[in-house]
Every structure is written in C-alpha cells, then in structure tokens.
Scaffold this motif. Structure first.
Motif, PDB file in Angstrom:
ATOM      1  N   ASP A  80      -1.977  10.859   9.418  1.00  0.00           N
ATOM      2  CA  ASP A  80      -0.766  10.886   8.614  1.00  0.00           C
ATOM      3  C   ASP A  80      -0.895  11.942   7.511  1.00  0.00           C
ATOM      4  O   ASP A  80      -1.115  11.639   6.346  1.00  0.00           O
ATOM      5  N   TRP A 107       2.563  11.975  14.258  1.00  0.00           N
ATOM      6  CA  TRP A 107       3.352  11.985  13.025  1.00  0.00           C
ATOM      7  C   TRP A 107       4.141  13.277  12.860  1.00  0.00           C
ATOM      8  O   TRP A 107       3.771  14.314  13.408  1.00  0.00           O
ATOM      9  N   LYS A 111       4.996  14.896  16.244  1.00  0.00           N
ATOM     10  CA  LYS A 111       5.177  13.570  16.836  1.00  0.00           C
ATOM     11  C   LYS A 111       5.286  13.632  18.356  1.00  0.00           C
ATOM     12  O   LYS A 111       4.782  12.748  19.058  1.00  0.00           O
ATOM     13  N   TRP A 264      -1.887  15.281  11.995  1.00  0.00           N
ATOM     14  CA  TRP A 264      -0.695  14.656  12.560  1.00  0.00           C
ATOM     15  C   TRP A 264      -0.949  13.859  13.832  1.00  0.00           C
ATOM     16  O   TRP A 264       0.001  13.519  14.539  1.00  0.00           O
TER      17      TRP A 264
END
Length: 279
Positions: A80, A107, A111, A264
């Motif tokens: 994150d 994320w 994503k 991410w």
C-alpha cells in the motif's frame, strides 16, 4: 488531561523512532560492509523487523498503515504505497537467498497491473533519491510477474546531492522489440541505466495482472519462489528457482545496504538470508 498525556507520549515515541532511523542511517555510512563468513546472516529473523527501518514516500520513516508487518513467521509487505524495508547495515560479498510469494492485494495505479516489487542491493545515498522521491541508488534484482530476475540500474543521488553514475556490463542479445536480454552467448554491452531483461522473459510480456510468459521460471501466482542474488566483488548473478537468469560484471559498486520494495502489490517473505560465498 489524560488525552494530553497520551498525545505527548505518542509524539515522544514518534520522535524516538525517527531518531533511531536517522542514527541507523548515519552509522551505516561510516561502517565497513559486513561480509558473511562463519555462517548465514538472517536479515529477516522470522519474528520482527529487527535490523531494518522502513521508508514510505508519503509518510517517510513512519508506517501508520502498517505496510510492513510480521505474522506467523512471515514478513508481509502489503504494497500500500511506494517505499521499502531497508537494512540498517551495509553488506558485501554474499549469496542472498530470498523466498517469496505474491499476496492477493494490489493497489492504486497498479491494481490491474503485474504484481511488482524488487530487491535492491549495493544501496547508497539518500533513501528517497530515485525518481519521484523514493529508494536509493543501487542495482535492482527485479521481482515482477513475468520479469522476475531482470536487472534495473537505479541511479539517483549520492550523499552530496550529486547524480550517481552506476554502470555494469552484461552479455546480451536484442529481442524482437530491440530490448536487451541477458544471454551467455551474447555480446558484451555496458549499461548506465535502464533494464537488462532476464534470459527467460517473454517478448510478448504485457503489464497485466498475473501475466505469465511461455518460459517463465517463476512459479504461478501465490506459490513460493526462491530468488538468489550472488554478489562477488563487482559481479552480480541472479537465480530464480535454481535457474541462472541474469549476470552482470564490472559493476561500478560492490557493497551497500539492501532493501525490498513496496510497490503497489502485496508480497510475502518467509526467508531472507545472506550466505557466505563458496570458495
């Protein structure tokens, strides 16, 4: 009154954590690199984050979202945000073994993209000197679906704020799209940035979630993998699940800190050791 005391205690704790991180950074600058000789150095002890500090682009040396945690003997990096788990110490001449698998979460801007991370070795300079204010100057052993074992030369800034000039050589061939791919039968080329694709990377690689190439040696999503990064002087080799996938020589740096990225995508690590080099 009780709230005021609690707030004061929290501020003291945050200042202490920040001071500890800065002290670790200053100590690492002056120390000689550690070389494993008598047995393995367990970077990750299976219990907590001892020996590391965290850095995130948005919150710096604080981790309010608990991006970096340990559960049941496994290091869990939620992904994150952009950042990393940095070693306090510098290292040289080692055989790194990292056992990892991808977690389920992705994320933000990635994503629906391939799950992405990386292990950066020989790190130096500010912790936020690369690109948009994250990571240090180093050589990256890439962890990304379909490209596990690529090299990326990460040029940022040194401690004096000057641009770095990390270079290395590799035997490469050009793929269909003109990208450099490591090949033991290729021609030697010098790199001062960019990427050296691993030997098995699919020329049809696409930045889509859970991409797999026809010859990928990384296991399917959710299964454990072993990445080895062997640093011997100015030489760096990468193995994935026992397959030699990349090889750099004449690297202009030969020691430094190590980090694993948050980029991410959720990634789990159950083993992260530095072994002595074989004679």
């Amino acid at each position: 009154m009780l709230k005021s005391k609690s707030l004061g205690l929290l501020l003291v704790l945050l200042l202490f954590c920040s001071s500890t991180s800065l002290l670790a950074k200053e100590t690492a600058k002056s120390q000689k690199p550690i070389v494993p000789k008598d047995g393995p150095i367990k970077l990750f002890n299976g219990k907590d984050l001892t020996g590391f500090y965290t850095f995130l682009k948005d919150t710096k040396y604080e981790d309010p979202r608990q991006v970096f945690t340990v559960k049941d003997g496994v290091l869990i990096i939620s992904g994150d945000g952009l950042g990393g788990l940095y070693t306090n110490d510098r290292y040289a001449d080692y055989h790194m073994v990292c056992e990892f698998k991808w977690g389920p979460r992705t994320w933000g801007p990635r994503k629906e993209r391939t799950k992405d991370s990386g292990v950066l070795v020989h790190g130096f300079g500010p912790d936020d000197s690369y690109g948009g204010g994250v990571w240090f100057s180093s050589v990256e052993a890439q962890l990304i679906q379909g490209g596990c074992g690529d090299f990326i030369i990460v040029n940022g800034k040194d401690d004096d704020g000057k641009p770095t000039n990390i270079t290395g050589k590799a035997k490469v061939v050009k793929d269909r799209d003109g990208e450099a791919v490591w090949d033991p039968k290729g021609e030697v080329a010098t790199f001062g940035g960019g990427r050296i694709n691993n030997h098995y990377r699919d020329p049809d690689w696409a930045d889509t979630l859970n991409f797999r190439g026809k010859e990928d040696v990384e296991n399917p999503d959710g299964q454990w993998n072993t990445m080895e990064v062997i640093c011997r002087g100015n030489e760096i080799l990468i193995k994935v699940n026992g397959h030699l996938v990349n090889h750099m020589t004449d690297c202009s740096i030969d020691s430094g800190k190590i980090l694993i990225q948050s980029e991410w995508a959720e990634i789990h690590v159950r083993r992260w050791d530095l072994l002595p080099l074989e004679n």
